[in-house]
Scaffold this active site. Sequence first.
Site, mmCIF file in Angstrom:
data_model
loop_
_atom_site.group_PDB
_atom_site.id
_atom_site.type_symbol
_atom_site.label_atom_id
_atom_site.label_comp_id
_atom_site.label_asym_id
_atom_site.label_seq_id
_atom_site.Cartn_x
_atom_site.Cartn_y
_atom_site.Cartn_z
ATOM 1 C CG HIS A 74 -5.779 -2.736 0.576
ATOM 2 N ND1 HIS A 74 -4.949 -1.923 0.967
ATOM 3 C CD2 HIS A 74 -6.476 -2.842 1.652
ATOM 4 C CE1 HIS A 74 -4.795 -1.499 2.179
ATOM 5 N NE2 HIS A 74 -5.897 -1.935 2.734
ATOM 6 N N GLY A 75 -5.219 -5.536 -3.169
ATOM 7 C CA GLY A 75 -5.750 -6.366 -4.191
ATOM 8 C C GLY A 75 -4.880 -6.099 -5.380
#
Length: 195
Positions: A74-75
């Site tokens: 997701h990051g």
Amino acid sequence: MAIGISLMFGIFLPLNFNSPYKATSIIDFWRRWHMTLSQFLRDYLYIPLGGNRHGRVLRYVNLMITMVLGGLWHGAAWTFVAWGALHGVYLCINHAWSNYGPAVAPRFARAANIAAFILTFLSVVVAWVFFRADSISTAVYILAKMANPTHISFGRGEIANAMFIAVYAAIAWFAPNTQRSWATITRTGLVGEKS
């Protein structure tokens, strides 16, 4: 919406969400939440790592690695790592409870399901705080405020927000999802199915 729009162009997308906030365990939550991501994590991370083929201890290690990497997907932030690690811990606890926990007597099954639903929802909410926060310290600060009821204020804005949240929660928990609604509509003949 994405599934409906894609069907207009002849593209068949798989279902991706199936009322995840109705889940009664974290395992059930991940079967309902972002199902395409769950399948990807299972097929391309968990199973290649060995899955559950090499004993329970390695199963838990593989779950943790998979969920931490799912968080990083997701990051690149520590908050996403914390979110993934929390879900990894949740899944390990859930699997351990399934294997070693006591059986629930039939007369307590309904109460146990309600307790499991509440615990699952609260666990997911705690993890979401890390997912949305801009830093670990901010997430811990927010969780500390959430856990301390003496800091709750009830002004007009807070009451309005609480009402909106109550309505949204009632829809998420008690209304049928779009898949069930569509199945009911097609089964009753309100909309004709293509043959």
